[in-house]
Design a protein around this motif. Structure first.
Motif, PDB file in Angstrom:
ATOM      1  N   THR A   8      36.398  28.239  50.289  1.00 53.58           N
ATOM      2  CA  THR A   8      36.604  28.674  48.908  1.00 53.58           C
ATOM      3  C   THR A   8      35.310  29.297  48.394  1.00 53.58           C
ATOM      4  O   THR A   8      34.218  28.871  48.772  1.00 53.58           O
ATOM      5  N   SER A   9      35.448  30.326  47.570  1.00 52.83           N
ATOM      6  CA  SER A   9      34.264  30.947  46.966  1.00 52.83           C
ATOM      7  C   SER A   9      34.659  31.588  45.640  1.00 52.83           C
ATOM      8  O   SER A   9      35.831  31.620  45.276  1.00 52.83           O
ATOM      9  N   ARG A  10      33.638  32.113  44.929  1.00 52.32           N
ATOM     10  CA  ARG A  10      33.827  32.766  43.631  1.00 52.32           C
ATOM     11  C   ARG A  10      33.238  34.174  43.697  1.00 52.32           C
ATOM     12  O   ARG A  10      32.111  34.388  43.263  1.00 52.32           O
ATOM     13  N   GLU A  12      33.907  36.679  42.042  1.00 54.48           N
ATOM     14  CA  GLU A  12      33.742  37.141  40.662  1.00 54.48           C
ATOM     15  C   GLU A  12      33.722  35.872  39.819  1.00 54.48           C
ATOM     16  O   GLU A  12      34.360  34.884  40.193  1.00 54.48           O
ATOM     17  N   THR A  16      38.744  32.951  41.965  1.00 54.73           N
ATOM     18  CA  THR A  16      38.530  32.076  43.121  1.00 54.73           C
ATOM     19  C   THR A  16      39.145  32.728  44.348  1.00 54.73           C
ATOM     20  O   THR A  16      40.277  33.212  44.292  1.00 54.73           O
ATOM     21  N   ALA A  44      41.564  25.146  41.206  1.00 54.64           N
ATOM     22  CA  ALA A  44      41.384  26.438  40.528  1.00 54.64           C
ATOM     23  C   ALA A  44      42.270  26.502  39.280  1.00 54.64           C
ATOM     24  O   ALA A  44      41.853  27.015  38.232  1.00 54.64           O
ATOM     25  N   ASP A  47      40.678  24.588  36.445  1.00 54.23           N
ATOM     26  CA  ASP A  47      39.339  25.010  36.043  1.00 54.23           C
ATOM     27  C   ASP A  47      39.461  26.160  35.036  1.00 54.23           C
ATOM     28  O   ASP A  47      39.889  27.258  35.383  1.00 54.23           O
ATOM     29  N   SER A  49      37.466  28.096  33.784  1.00 55.03           N
ATOM     30  CA  SER A  49      36.673  29.314  34.009  1.00 55.03           C
ATOM     31  C   SER A  49      37.306  30.232  35.056  1.00 55.03           C
ATOM     32  O   SER A  49      36.820  31.336  35.287  1.00 55.03           O
ATOM     33  N   VAL A  50      38.388  29.792  35.688  1.00 59.66           N
ATOM     34  CA  VAL A  50      39.071  30.613  36.697  1.00 59.66           C
ATOM     35  C   VAL A  50      40.306  31.253  36.075  1.00 59.66           C
ATOM     36  O   VAL A  50      41.097  30.583  35.409  1.00 59.66           O
TER      37      VAL A  50
END
Ligand code: HXC
Length: 260
Positions: A8-10, A12, A16, A44, A47, A49-50
Motif C-alpha cells: 500500500t502507498s499514497r 497522491e 491510496t 482507506a 481514513d 484523508s483518503v
C-alpha cells in the motif's frame, strides 16, 4: 500496517494505491491475500484523508484468478459451511471509489475482482476472461452476473462457456473498461492515480452519493432507482458543499469544498 501479499502507498495525498504483490503466482487470489485486501480497503475507507483508491497488480497480471492450488481439494461440505470466498463481496461495501488499473491477465476471480471496482482502466496488454469452465467449474465471484449486466447475454455466455480471453480493445468496445490507456510500463497506474486525484478534488460527500446511486442501478427497478436518485439529490441540498459549489459557479470562482 505490514502486509505479506499486497503493498500500500499514497502516490497522491488523497489517493491510496493498493498493489497485489504475489508476482510468482501471477497474483493468484489466495484467502490470506483477500483478507489483507479487505483490511487495506477498509482502512482507506475509514481514513478521512483518503478520497479514492487505486487497485492494481503487476505488468504481467492484474490477477490470474482465485488460487487453484488452494481450492483443488476442497469438498462441498467445507466450502458450504465456511462460506468459502463469500468475504470477497466485502469490497462492494466500500463507500469510496475504487479504480482498477489492469495490465496483463485478469482471469476468473481476477476478472471478477476488477468487475467489483467502480472504474476499470486497461493497459493495451490487458486480457480479461472467465476460464473456470476449463477447470470443470464456473465463476463464483460474481462474474456471470456482473458481466451479464455489462455486456449482455451472448457475450457473457461466450466468455463463461468457452473461457475465451478477450483483449483490452474488445473489453473497451464492450464497455467492460472505460478506456484503454497508452502503451508503456506503469502508464495505466499513472492514469488511474490521475483519475483518483481528479475525483479527490470534488466534494467527497457528493462523490460518495454518486457512487451509491450508480450502484443502485444494478439492484433496483428503473422506477425505484429514479426515485432513489431523486431523494439523494434532494438530500444534497442539505450540504454545505452544494451551497458552495453552486455559489462558486454563480460568482465565477473555483469552489472550496469542505466535505460537509
Ligand atoms: C494458482 C496460479 C494461478 C491460479 C497462475 N498460477 N494462475 N496458481 N492459481 N489461478 C501460477 C502457476 O501455477 C505458476 O506457478 C505461476 O503462477 C506462473 O504461471 P504459468 O502458468 O507458468 O504462466 P504462463 O504459462 O505465462 O500462463 C499464464 C496463465 C496461466 C495463462 C495466466 O497461469 C493460467 O491459465 N492460470 C490459471 C487461470 C485460471 O484458470 N483462472 C481461474 C481460476 S478459478 P509455478 O509454481 O508453476 O511457477 C477462479 C474462480 C473464482 O478464479 C471464484 C471466485 C469466488
Amino acid at each position: 500496517t505490514q502486509y505479506n501479499y499486497i503493498l500500500t502507498s499514497r502516490p497522491e495525498p488523497a489517493v491510496t494505491l493498493i498493489t497485489l504483490n504475489r508476482p510468482k503466482a501471477l497474483n493468484a487470489l489466495c484467502s490470506p491475500l483477500f483478507a489483507e485486501l479487505n483490511q487495506a480497503l477498509r482502512e482507506a475507507d475509514d481514513d478521512s484523508s483518503v478520497s479514492a483508491i487505486v487497485l492494481t497488480g503487476s505488468d504481467r497480471a492484474f490477477a490470474a484468478g482465485a488460487d487453484i492450488k488452494e481450492m483443488k481439494d476442497l469438498e462441498f461440505s467445507e466450502v458450504y459451511k465456511t462460506r468459502f470466498l463469500e468475504d470477497w463481496a466485502e469490497m462492494t461495501r466500500i463507500r469510496k471509489p475504487i479504480i482498477a488499473a489492469v495490465s496483463g491477465y485478469a482471469l476468473g476471480g481476477g476478472c471478477e475482482l476488477a468487475l467489483m471496482c467502480d472504474i476499470i482502466l486497461a493497459s493495451p496488454t490487458a486480457k480479461f476472461g472467465q476460464p473456470e469452465i476449463n477447470l470443470g467449474t464456473i465463476p463464483g465471484g460474481g462474474g456471470s452476473q456482473r458481466l451479464a449486466h455489462i455486456v449482455g447475454k451472448s457475450r457473457t455466455m461466450e466468455m463463461v462457456l468457452t473461457g475465451r480471453m478477450i483483449s483490452a480493445q474488445e473489453a473497451s468496445d464492450w464497455g467492460i473498461v472505460s478506456r484503454v490507456v497508452k502503451e508503456g510500463d506503469g502508464e495505466v497506474v499513472k492514469e488511474a492515480i490521475a483519475v483518483g486525484k481528479e475525483i479527490a478534488s470534488k466534494s467527497q460527500i457528493s462523490v460518495q452519493a454518486g457512487k451509491e446511486v450508480v450502484n443502485a442501478a444494478y439492484e433496483l427497478t428503473l422506477a425505484e432507482g429514479l426515485r432513489f436518485e431523486r431523494r439523494i439529490f434532494h438530500g444534497l441540498f442539505a450540504t454545505k458543499d452544494q451551497k458552495e459549489g453552486m455559489s462558486a459557479f454563480a460568482q465565477k470562482r473555483k469552489p472550496n469544498f469542505v466535505n460537509e
